[in-house]
Scaffold this motif. Sequence first.
Motif, mmCIF file in Angstrom:
data_model
loop_
_atom_site.group_PDB
_atom_site.id
_atom_site.type_symbol
_atom_site.label_atom_id
_atom_site.label_comp_id
_atom_site.label_asym_id
_atom_site.label_seq_id
_atom_site.Cartn_x
_atom_site.Cartn_y
_atom_site.Cartn_z
ATOM 1 N N MET A 106 4.681 1.765 4.404
ATOM 2 C CA MET A 106 3.368 1.976 3.800
ATOM 3 C C MET A 106 3.487 2.602 2.413
ATOM 4 O O MET A 106 2.795 2.182 1.476
ATOM 5 N N GLU A 128 0.401 -0.061 8.960
ATOM 6 C CA GLU A 128 -0.697 0.896 9.153
ATOM 7 C C GLU A 128 -1.221 0.841 10.588
ATOM 8 O O GLU A 128 -1.409 1.874 11.235
ATOM 9 N N GLN A 175 -6.274 6.337 3.609
ATOM 10 C CA GLN A 175 -6.632 4.925 3.659
ATOM 11 C C GLN A 175 -8.021 4.672 3.087
ATOM 12 O O GLN A 175 -8.269 3.633 2.484
#
Length: 137
Positions: free
Chosen positions: A78, A119, A18
Motif C-alpha cells: 500500500m 487494502e 484512506q
Amino acid sequence: MKRSLWQNKRFISLQAAQFISGLGDWLHVLAMFTLVSVTFQATSVELSGLVLSQAIPGILLGPLAGTMADRWNRKHVMIATALFRAAAVSMLFAASSIWQIYLIFFTIGCLAAVFAPAENGLVKQLVPCTDAECHCS
C-alpha cells in the motif's frame, strides 16, 4: 466480548488515511477532466478514454494483483503503490498531449489495481472475526 470498531486504533487510522487518499484521488481526476476539457478541447470520446485508461488495468490485472497482495506485506504494498501513484500524478503537470495523460492514467490504474486488494486484505487482518459462524481465515 466484542470490541467496537471505534476502539480499533489501527483500523481507524487506516480508514482516516484512506479517506484522505480517496479524496485526493477524486480531486485529481476531477482536475484532469477539467484540464483536458479546457486545455485540449477534448471531445466526449476523449474524456471517456480517460475513464477507460484508468479502469482497464483493474479489469486486466485484478486476479494477478490479488495474488500479489496476498503474498507480499500488505502495508508495504500500500505504501509503495501510494508513493508511485503520487509520482505518476505529479507527472501530469508535464503532460503535453492527451495520449501522455492516457498513459499516466493507465499507470495510475495499474497501481490502484495492486493497492485495492492489499487494502481489502489489510482490513480483514485488522478487524478480527468474532462471529462463531464466521469462517474467516
